[in-house]
Enzyme design. Structure first.
Site, mmCIF file in Angstrom:
data_model
loop_
_atom_site.group_PDB
_atom_site.id
_atom_site.type_symbol
_atom_site.label_atom_id
_atom_site.label_comp_id
_atom_site.label_asym_id
_atom_site.label_seq_id
_atom_site.Cartn_x
_atom_site.Cartn_y
_atom_site.Cartn_z
ATOM 1 N N GLY A 56 1.009 -1.191 -0.120
ATOM 2 C CA GLY A 56 -0.022 0.106 -0.147
ATOM 3 C C GLY A 56 0.982 1.403 0.071
ATOM 4 O O GLY A 56 1.936 1.088 0.497
ATOM 5 N N GLU A 146 -3.698 2.931 5.228
ATOM 6 C CA GLU A 146 -3.411 3.857 4.312
ATOM 7 C C GLU A 146 -4.310 5.138 4.387
ATOM 8 O O GLU A 146 -3.713 6.308 4.319
ATOM 9 C CB GLU A 146 -3.594 3.377 3.042
ATOM 10 C CG GLU A 146 -2.759 2.102 2.702
ATOM 11 C CD GLU A 146 -1.202 2.266 2.621
ATOM 12 O OE1 GLU A 146 -0.819 3.507 2.488
ATOM 13 O OE2 GLU A 146 -0.286 1.567 3.066
ATOM 14 N N HIS A 149 -2.649 7.440 6.840
ATOM 15 C CA HIS A 149 -1.819 8.464 6.368
ATOM 16 C C HIS A 149 -2.420 9.742 6.024
ATOM 17 O O HIS A 149 -1.536 10.692 5.944
ATOM 18 C CB HIS A 149 -1.092 7.643 4.847
ATOM 19 C CG HIS A 149 0.242 6.806 5.304
ATOM 20 N ND1 HIS A 149 1.376 7.293 5.860
ATOM 21 C CD2 HIS A 149 0.290 5.530 5.109
ATOM 22 C CE1 HIS A 149 2.076 6.328 6.164
ATOM 23 N NE2 HIS A 149 1.653 5.037 5.435
#
Ligand code: NI
Length: 184
Positions: A56, A146, A149
């Site tokens: 990812g 992800e 993030h």
């Protein structure tokens, strides 16, 4: 063709290593006017992720503070590529699951992270179509990692301060050693 030539021709992008301010910043949503940029970034993000290799990659990791993620749980076969634009977790299970996580922005560092076992994620795919996935297992953890993030959150932010500081110090030390080796 050498690897270097190949990498350049497919437009690989440098991955930011923590600590870095962009990695701590909440990324902005992708707008219709970003379509050219996003079309350019998606294949380059996949190329960068496959090369790393990783499963990812989020746009802030390649210095673009945009809500854009690529995922492929089978990087060797390039079998399950997902591009997620403006992904959003719309439901998560009460049941939790722990799994060892790593991150291309914290190379060589791993820790067991506890998260909701299952999530439902809404997003736009690379054609702009609205999509929804329900995931468990590795895909669930990867989606949450992800999407974190995009909110400026790294997996170590889910750990105690003590554990986080230990990992960050070890990473800094290893990065310094690598740099020393390169400059030798
Ligand atoms: Ni990561």
């Amino acid at each position: 063709m050498s690897n270097t030539t190949l990498s350049t021709s497919i437009g690989m992008l440098p991955i930011l290593i923590a600590p870095n301010q962009i990695l701590k910043t909440r990324a902005r949503p992708v707008k219709p006017t970003d379509s050219d940029l996003v079309r350019d970034l998606i294949p380059r993000m996949f190329a960068t992720m496959y090369d790393a290799p990783g499963i990812g990659l989020a746009a802030p990791q390649i210095s673009h503070s945009l809500r854009l993620v690529v995922i492929d749980l089978m990087p060797k076969d390039k079998k399950q590529p997902y591009s997620l634009i403006n992904p959003e977790i719309v439901a998560s299970s009460e049941e939790l699951a722990a799994r060892e996580e790593g991150c291309l922005s914290l190379p060589g560092q791993y820790a067991e992270i506890t998260r909701p076992a299952r999530v439902k994620v809404r997003y736009l795919d690379e054609t702009g179509a609205k999509r929804e996935i329900e995931a468990d297992g590795l895909l669930s953890a990867c989606l949450q990692h992800e999407i974190d993030h995009l909110d400026g959150v790294l997996f170590v932010d889910h750990l105690s301060t003590l554990k986080r500081n230990m990992i960050m110090r070890r990473l800094a030390k290893e990065q310094r050693a690598k740099q020393d080796e390169r400059s030798r």
